[in-house]
Design an enzyme around this catalytic site. Structure first.
Site, mmCIF file in Angstrom:
data_model
loop_
_atom_site.group_PDB
_atom_site.id
_atom_site.type_symbol
_atom_site.label_atom_id
_atom_site.label_comp_id
_atom_site.label_asym_id
_atom_site.label_seq_id
_atom_site.Cartn_x
_atom_site.Cartn_y
_atom_site.Cartn_z
ATOM 1 C CD GLU A 53 -1.351 -2.336 2.101
ATOM 2 O OE1 GLU A 53 -2.132 -2.944 2.849
ATOM 3 O OE2 GLU A 53 -0.142 -2.644 1.998
ATOM 4 C CB CYS A 78 -0.627 -4.442 8.730
ATOM 5 S SG CYS A 78 0.392 -3.074 8.160
ATOM 6 C CB CYS A 87 -0.966 -0.546 5.374
ATOM 7 S SG CYS A 87 0.699 -1.080 4.918
ATOM 8 C CB ALA A 157 14.497 -37.188 -9.127
ATOM 9 C CB THR A 204 20.107 -37.276 1.955
ATOM 10 O OG1 THR A 204 18.920 -38.014 1.720
ATOM 11 C CG2 THR A 204 20.340 -36.326 0.791
ATOM 12 C CG ASP A 208 23.402 -38.107 -2.362
ATOM 13 O OD1 ASP A 208 23.969 -39.176 -2.626
ATOM 14 O OD2 ASP A 208 22.175 -37.927 -2.481
ATOM 15 C CD GLU A 290 15.837 -30.998 -2.685
ATOM 16 O OE1 GLU A 290 16.889 -31.631 -2.829
ATOM 17 O OE2 GLU A 290 15.541 -30.012 -3.374
ATOM 18 N N GLY A 292 16.151 -38.531 2.367
ATOM 19 C CA GLY A 292 15.876 -39.594 1.416
ATOM 20 C C GLY A 292 14.518 -40.256 1.630
#
Length: 348
Positions: A53, A78, A87, A157, A204, A208, A290, A292
Protein backbone atom coordinates in the site's frame (compact mmCIF):
# COMPACT_ATOMS: atom_id res chain seq x y z
CA UNK A 1 -15.09 -10.56 -14.42
CA UNK A 2 -16.37 -7.45 -12.63
CA UNK A 3 -14.33 -4.30 -12.03
CA UNK A 4 -13.25 -5.29 -8.50
CA UNK A 5 -12.04 -8.69 -9.71
CA UNK A 6 -10.12 -7.01 -12.53
CA UNK A 7 -8.04 -4.93 -10.15
CA UNK A 8 -7.62 -7.58 -7.44
CA UNK A 9 -6.28 -9.84 -10.21
CA UNK A 10 -3.69 -7.15 -10.93
CA UNK A 11 -2.86 -7.03 -7.20
CA UNK A 12 -2.17 -10.77 -7.26
CA UNK A 13 0.08 -10.39 -10.31
CA UNK A 14 2.07 -7.68 -8.56
CA UNK A 15 2.31 -9.62 -5.30
CA UNK A 16 3.86 -12.63 -7.06
CA UNK A 17 6.97 -10.53 -7.68
CA UNK A 18 7.77 -11.03 -3.99
CA UNK A 19 7.85 -14.85 -4.06
CA UNK A 20 10.78 -15.98 -1.93
CA UNK A 21 11.81 -12.49 -0.74
CA UNK A 22 9.11 -11.37 1.73
CA UNK A 23 9.48 -14.00 4.51
CA UNK A 24 8.22 -13.91 7.21
CA UNK A 25 5.74 -11.45 5.69
CA UNK A 26 3.08 -12.40 3.12
CA UNK A 27 3.15 -11.45 -0.55
CA UNK A 28 0.89 -8.47 -1.13
CA UNK A 29 0.02 -6.34 -4.14
CA UNK A 30 -1.89 -3.05 -4.24
CA UNK A 31 -3.47 -0.95 -6.97
CA UNK A 32 -4.99 2.54 -6.74
CA UNK A 33 -7.72 3.35 -9.25
CA UNK A 34 -9.46 6.61 -10.23
CA UNK A 35 -12.20 6.67 -12.88
CA UNK A 36 -11.35 3.10 -13.96
CA UNK A 37 -7.69 3.98 -14.52
CA UNK A 38 -4.72 2.76 -12.48
CA UNK A 39 -2.94 5.81 -11.03
CA UNK A 40 -0.63 3.90 -8.70
CA UNK A 41 0.51 0.38 -7.87
CA UNK A 42 3.07 -1.46 -5.79
CA UNK A 43 3.97 -4.68 -4.02
CA UNK A 44 5.78 -5.73 -0.88
CA UNK A 45 9.36 -6.60 -1.78
CA UNK A 46 11.11 -7.55 1.45
CA UNK A 47 10.42 -7.74 5.20
CA UNK A 48 11.33 -4.44 6.84
CA UNK A 49 10.76 -2.50 3.62
CA UNK A 50 7.58 -0.57 2.71
CA UNK A 51 4.38 -2.58 2.30
CA UNK A 52 2.42 -2.79 -0.96
CA UNK A 53 0.00 0.00 0.00
CA UNK A 54 2.88 2.37 0.81
CA UNK A 55 4.56 1.71 -2.53
CA UNK A 56 1.26 2.16 -4.35
CA UNK A 57 0.53 5.51 -2.67
CA UNK A 58 4.09 6.72 -3.33
CA UNK A 59 3.71 5.94 -7.03
CA UNK A 60 0.66 8.23 -7.44
CA UNK A 61 1.82 11.43 -9.14
CA UNK A 62 -1.24 13.57 -8.36
CA UNK A 63 -1.87 12.93 -4.66
CA UNK A 64 -5.06 15.03 -4.75
CA UNK A 65 -6.76 12.16 -6.63
CA UNK A 66 -6.38 9.87 -3.60
CA UNK A 67 -9.40 11.48 -1.92
CA UNK A 68 -11.56 10.29 -4.83
CA UNK A 69 -9.89 6.95 -5.53
CA UNK A 70 -10.25 3.27 -4.65
CA UNK A 71 -7.33 1.31 -3.24
CA UNK A 72 -7.25 -2.42 -3.97
CA UNK A 73 -5.12 -4.77 -1.90
CA UNK A 74 -4.82 -8.56 -2.11
CA UNK A 75 -4.57 -8.97 1.69
CA UNK A 76 -6.13 -7.00 4.52
CA UNK A 77 -4.07 -3.88 5.35
CA UNK A 78 -2.13 -4.21 8.61
CA UNK A 79 -3.29 -2.32 11.68
CA UNK A 80 -0.30 -2.85 14.00
CA UNK A 81 3.21 -1.48 14.30
CA UNK A 82 5.89 -3.95 13.20
CA UNK A 83 9.04 -2.99 11.35
CA UNK A 84 6.88 -0.47 9.49
CA UNK A 85 3.85 1.65 10.52
CA UNK A 86 0.26 0.35 9.96
CA UNK A 87 -0.97 0.59 6.39
CA UNK A 88 -4.47 1.36 7.68
CA UNK A 89 -3.16 4.62 9.11
CA UNK A 90 -1.67 5.54 5.73
CA UNK A 91 -4.97 4.90 3.93
CA UNK A 92 -6.89 6.90 6.54
CA UNK A 93 -4.35 9.76 6.52
CA UNK A 94 -4.64 10.07 2.75
CA UNK A 95 -8.45 9.99 3.01
CA UNK A 96 -8.83 7.25 0.40
CA UNK A 97 -12.60 6.67 0.52
CA UNK A 98 -12.90 3.18 -0.98
CA UNK A 99 -10.96 0.07 0.00
CA UNK A 100 -11.31 -3.33 -1.70
CA UNK A 101 -9.65 -6.30 0.05
CA UNK A 102 -9.02 -9.71 -1.48
CA UNK A 103 -8.94 -11.71 1.76
CA UNK A 104 -8.66 -11.32 5.53
CA UNK A 105 -5.20 -11.63 7.13
CA UNK A 106 -4.98 -14.83 9.30
CA UNK A 107 -2.22 -13.33 11.48
CA UNK A 108 -3.72 -12.86 14.94
CA UNK A 109 -2.07 -9.40 15.08
CA UNK A 110 -4.38 -8.32 12.23
CA UNK A 111 -7.26 -10.83 11.67
CA UNK A 112 -10.01 -8.33 10.81
CA UNK A 113 -8.72 -5.45 12.93
CA UNK A 114 -7.45 -3.62 9.87
CA UNK A 115 -10.83 -3.84 8.16
CA UNK A 116 -12.62 -2.69 11.32
CA UNK A 117 -10.27 0.26 11.73
CA UNK A 118 -10.92 1.40 8.16
CA UNK A 119 -14.71 1.09 8.57
CA UNK A 120 -14.60 3.03 11.85
CA UNK A 121 -12.67 5.78 10.04
CA UNK A 122 -15.49 6.05 7.50
CA UNK A 123 -14.04 4.14 4.57
CA UNK A 124 -16.29 2.11 2.26
CA UNK A 125 -14.72 -1.36 2.57
CA UNK A 126 -15.41 -4.38 0.35
CA UNK A 127 -13.94 -7.74 1.45
CA UNK A 128 -13.62 -11.15 -0.24
CA UNK A 129 -12.93 -10.38 -3.90
CA UNK A 130 -11.19 -13.34 -5.61
CA UNK A 131 -10.77 -14.69 -2.09
CA UNK A 132 -9.71 -18.21 -3.10
CA UNK A 133 -7.07 -16.88 -5.48
CA UNK A 134 -5.75 -14.51 -2.80
CA UNK A 135 -5.59 -17.35 -0.27
CA UNK A 136 -3.73 -19.52 -2.79
CA UNK A 137 -1.24 -16.72 -3.38
CA UNK A 138 -0.29 -16.82 0.31
CA UNK A 139 -0.78 -20.55 0.97
CA UNK A 140 2.52 -20.60 2.87
CA UNK A 141 1.59 -17.65 5.10
CA UNK A 142 -1.93 -19.01 5.73
CA UNK A 143 -0.68 -22.52 6.57
CA UNK A 144 1.90 -21.09 8.98
CA UNK A 145 -0.66 -19.00 10.89
CA UNK A 146 -3.59 -21.41 10.75
CA UNK A 147 -1.85 -24.78 11.22
CA UNK A 148 1.12 -23.50 13.27
CA UNK A 149 3.66 -25.20 11.01
CA UNK A 150 5.49 -24.53 7.76
CA UNK A 151 3.94 -25.21 4.36
CA UNK A 152 5.48 -28.58 3.40
CA UNK A 153 6.56 -29.54 -0.13
CA UNK A 154 7.84 -33.05 -0.76
CA UNK A 155 10.26 -33.36 -3.68
CA UNK A 156 12.09 -36.30 -5.17
CA UNK A 157 13.27 -37.79 -8.45
CA UNK A 158 12.69 -41.43 -9.32
CA UNK A 159 13.64 -43.75 -12.15
CA UNK A 160 11.21 -45.27 -14.61
CA UNK A 161 11.06 -48.34 -12.39
CA UNK A 162 10.42 -46.27 -9.21
CA UNK A 163 13.85 -46.20 -7.55
CA UNK A 164 15.47 -43.17 -5.92
CA UNK A 165 18.97 -44.58 -6.39
CA UNK A 166 20.70 -47.79 -7.52
CA UNK A 167 22.39 -50.19 -5.13
CA UNK A 168 25.33 -48.46 -3.47
CA UNK A 169 28.76 -49.68 -4.50
CA UNK A 170 31.62 -50.22 -2.06
CA UNK A 171 33.81 -47.09 -1.71
CA UNK A 172 31.37 -45.12 -3.87
CA UNK A 173 32.22 -41.41 -4.07
CA UNK A 174 30.04 -39.04 -2.02
CA UNK A 175 28.05 -37.23 -4.70
CA UNK A 176 24.47 -37.20 -6.05
CA UNK A 177 23.31 -39.68 -8.69
CA UNK A 178 21.35 -37.70 -11.27
CA UNK A 179 18.09 -39.11 -12.62
CA UNK A 180 16.79 -35.93 -14.26
CA UNK A 181 18.07 -33.59 -16.97
CA UNK A 182 19.77 -30.22 -16.42
CA UNK A 183 16.55 -28.22 -16.94
CA UNK A 184 14.71 -30.16 -14.23
CA UNK A 185 17.67 -29.63 -11.90
CA UNK A 186 17.64 -25.90 -12.63
CA UNK A 187 13.91 -25.78 -11.85
CA UNK A 188 14.62 -27.40 -8.47
CA UNK A 189 17.13 -24.66 -7.69
CA UNK A 190 14.55 -22.04 -8.67
CA UNK A 191 12.14 -23.67 -6.19
CA UNK A 192 14.81 -23.46 -3.50
CA UNK A 193 14.87 -19.66 -3.88
CA UNK A 194 11.08 -19.56 -3.45
CA UNK A 195 10.84 -21.56 -0.22
CA UNK A 196 12.30 -20.61 3.13
CA UNK A 197 13.97 -23.90 4.07
CA UNK A 198 15.05 -27.32 2.80
CA UNK A 199 15.26 -30.56 4.81
CA UNK A 200 17.16 -33.82 4.33
CA UNK A 201 17.92 -36.83 6.48
CA UNK A 202 21.22 -38.27 7.67
CA UNK A 203 21.74 -40.81 4.90
CA UNK A 204 21.29 -38.25 2.12
CA UNK A 205 24.13 -36.18 3.56
CA UNK A 206 26.30 -39.23 4.25
CA UNK A 207 25.87 -40.56 0.70
CA UNK A 208 25.65 -37.38 -1.41
CA UNK A 209 27.31 -34.58 0.60
CA UNK A 210 24.84 -32.02 -0.82
CA UNK A 211 25.28 -28.24 -0.60
CA UNK A 212 21.49 -27.65 -0.49
CA UNK A 213 21.86 -24.19 -2.00
CA UNK A 214 20.46 -22.46 -5.10
CA UNK A 215 23.67 -22.22 -7.13
CA UNK A 216 21.87 -22.77 -10.46
CA UNK A 217 19.41 -19.91 -9.98
CA UNK A 218 19.65 -16.30 -8.85
CA UNK A 219 17.97 -15.80 -5.48
CA UNK A 220 18.13 -16.51 -1.76
CA UNK A 221 19.56 -19.78 -0.49
CA UNK A 222 17.12 -21.68 1.74
CA UNK A 223 17.72 -22.37 5.42
CA UNK A 224 19.18 -25.88 5.66
CA UNK A 225 17.51 -28.38 8.00
CA UNK A 226 19.20 -31.73 8.64
CA UNK A 227 18.09 -34.69 10.76
CA UNK A 228 21.21 -36.31 12.27
CA UNK A 229 19.95 -38.34 15.21
CA UNK A 230 23.31 -39.84 16.26
CA UNK A 231 25.68 -37.15 14.92
CA UNK A 232 26.89 -39.49 12.16
CA UNK A 233 27.57 -36.80 9.56
CA UNK A 234 31.23 -36.01 8.87
CA UNK A 235 32.14 -32.50 10.04
CA UNK A 236 33.85 -31.85 6.68
CA UNK A 237 30.47 -32.11 4.92
CA UNK A 238 29.16 -29.06 3.07
CA UNK A 239 26.26 -28.64 5.50
CA UNK A 240 28.78 -27.65 8.20
CA UNK A 241 30.42 -24.91 6.11
CA UNK A 242 28.41 -22.22 7.98
CA UNK A 243 27.65 -20.46 4.68
CA UNK A 244 23.88 -20.61 5.23
CA UNK A 245 21.67 -20.73 8.33
CA UNK A 246 21.47 -24.43 9.24
CA UNK A 247 19.49 -26.39 11.84
CA UNK A 248 20.80 -29.81 12.89
CA UNK A 249 18.34 -32.03 14.79
CA UNK A 250 20.04 -34.67 16.95
CA UNK A 251 19.92 -36.54 20.27
CA UNK A 252 22.93 -34.70 21.63
CA UNK A 253 23.94 -31.12 21.03
CA UNK A 254 27.31 -30.11 19.64
CA UNK A 255 28.83 -26.66 19.72
CA UNK A 256 26.85 -24.34 17.46
CA UNK A 257 28.57 -21.96 15.06
CA UNK A 258 27.41 -18.53 13.97
CA UNK A 259 25.11 -19.96 11.29
CA UNK A 260 24.78 -23.57 12.46
CA UNK A 261 22.34 -24.31 15.26
CA UNK A 262 21.98 -27.70 16.99
CA UNK A 263 18.50 -28.62 18.24
CA UNK A 264 18.06 -31.55 20.63
CA UNK A 265 14.79 -33.48 20.31
CA UNK A 266 13.46 -36.75 21.75
CA UNK A 267 13.79 -39.39 19.03
CA UNK A 268 12.01 -41.92 21.26
CA UNK A 269 8.89 -39.92 20.42
CA UNK A 270 7.57 -38.87 17.01
CA UNK A 271 10.30 -36.56 15.74
CA UNK A 272 8.39 -34.82 12.94
CA UNK A 273 6.00 -32.73 15.09
CA UNK A 274 8.97 -31.72 17.25
CA UNK A 275 10.96 -30.60 14.22
CA UNK A 276 8.00 -28.68 12.79
CA UNK A 277 7.42 -26.97 16.12
CA UNK A 278 11.03 -25.76 16.28
CA UNK A 279 10.77 -24.47 12.72
CA UNK A 280 7.49 -22.74 13.56
CA UNK A 281 9.09 -21.07 16.58
CA UNK A 282 11.87 -19.87 14.28
CA UNK A 283 9.38 -18.33 11.84
CA UNK A 284 10.03 -20.82 9.02
CA UNK A 285 6.92 -20.59 6.82
CA UNK A 286 7.75 -23.09 4.08
CA UNK A 287 10.06 -26.06 3.60
CA UNK A 288 11.04 -28.48 0.84
CA UNK A 289 11.59 -32.07 2.03
CA UNK A 290 14.22 -33.52 -0.32
CA UNK A 291 15.01 -36.86 1.17
CA UNK A 292 15.88 -39.59 1.42
CA UNK A 293 13.18 -42.22 1.23
CA UNK A 294 12.72 -42.80 4.96
CA UNK A 295 12.49 -39.08 5.68
CA UNK A 296 9.98 -38.34 2.90
CA UNK A 297 7.89 -41.43 3.68
CA UNK A 298 7.64 -40.43 7.34
CA UNK A 299 6.04 -37.11 6.36
CA UNK A 300 3.65 -38.94 4.03
CA UNK A 301 2.72 -41.48 6.71
CA UNK A 302 1.99 -38.65 9.18
CA UNK A 303 -0.03 -36.83 6.50
CA UNK A 304 2.10 -33.77 7.17
CA UNK A 305 2.54 -32.41 3.66
CA UNK A 306 0.82 -29.94 1.35
CA UNK A 307 2.39 -30.60 -2.05
CA UNK A 308 4.48 -33.31 -3.69
CA UNK A 309 6.66 -32.65 -6.74
CA UNK A 310 7.97 -35.85 -8.31
CA UNK A 311 10.32 -36.06 -11.26
CA UNK A 312 10.33 -39.28 -13.26
CA UNK A 313 13.40 -39.76 -15.44
CA UNK A 314 14.04 -42.16 -18.31
CA UNK A 315 16.67 -44.17 -16.42
CA UNK A 316 15.92 -47.63 -14.99
CA UNK A 317 17.92 -49.04 -12.06
CA UNK A 318 16.33 -52.52 -11.68
CA UNK A 319 17.14 -52.48 -7.95
CA UNK A 320 18.22 -50.07 -5.22
CA UNK A 321 16.37 -47.64 -2.94
CA UNK A 322 12.64 -47.64 -3.67
CA UNK A 323 10.80 -44.36 -4.14
CA UNK A 324 8.28 -43.22 -1.50
CA UNK A 325 4.69 -44.41 -1.81
CA UNK A 326 2.07 -41.67 -2.06
CA UNK A 327 -1.57 -41.48 -3.15
CA UNK A 328 -1.51 -39.83 -6.57
CA UNK A 329 -4.74 -37.85 -6.68
CA UNK A 330 -5.22 -34.10 -7.29
CA UNK A 331 -2.40 -34.54 -9.82
CA UNK A 332 -1.04 -32.52 -12.74
CA UNK A 333 1.68 -33.71 -15.13
CA UNK A 334 4.21 -31.73 -17.16
CA UNK A 335 7.00 -32.81 -19.49
CA UNK A 336 10.43 -31.21 -19.16
CA UNK A 337 12.17 -32.61 -22.24
CA UNK A 338 12.43 -36.35 -21.46
CA UNK A 339 11.50 -35.95 -17.77
CA UNK A 340 7.95 -36.07 -16.40
CA UNK A 341 7.03 -33.79 -13.51
CA UNK A 342 4.09 -34.99 -11.39
CA UNK A 343 2.64 -32.42 -8.98
CA UNK A 344 0.17 -33.44 -6.26
CA UNK A 345 -1.82 -31.26 -3.87
CA UNK A 346 -2.87 -32.65 -0.51
CA UNK A 347 -6.31 -31.17 0.08
CA UNK A 348 -8.07 -31.68 3.41
Amino acid sequence: MNIHEKYIKRCIELAQNGLGTTYPNPMVGSVIVYEDKIIGEGWHKKAGEPHAEVNAVKSVKDKSLLKKATIYVSLEPCSHFGKTPPCCDLIIANEIPNVVVGTVDPNEKVAGRGILKLIEAGANVTVGVLEEECNELNKRFFTFHQKKRPYIILKWAESQDSFLAPEKEINQERKPIWITNQYSRQLVHKWRTEEQAILVGTQTVVDDNPKLNARDWNGNNPVRVVIDQNNRIDENSFIFDDSVKTFIFSKESKRSKENTQFEVIDFDKNSIPQILDVLYQNQIQSIIIEGGRQTIQSFIDENLWDEARIFVGKTSFLNGTKAPIITRKNTTKTNILNDELIQIRNYD
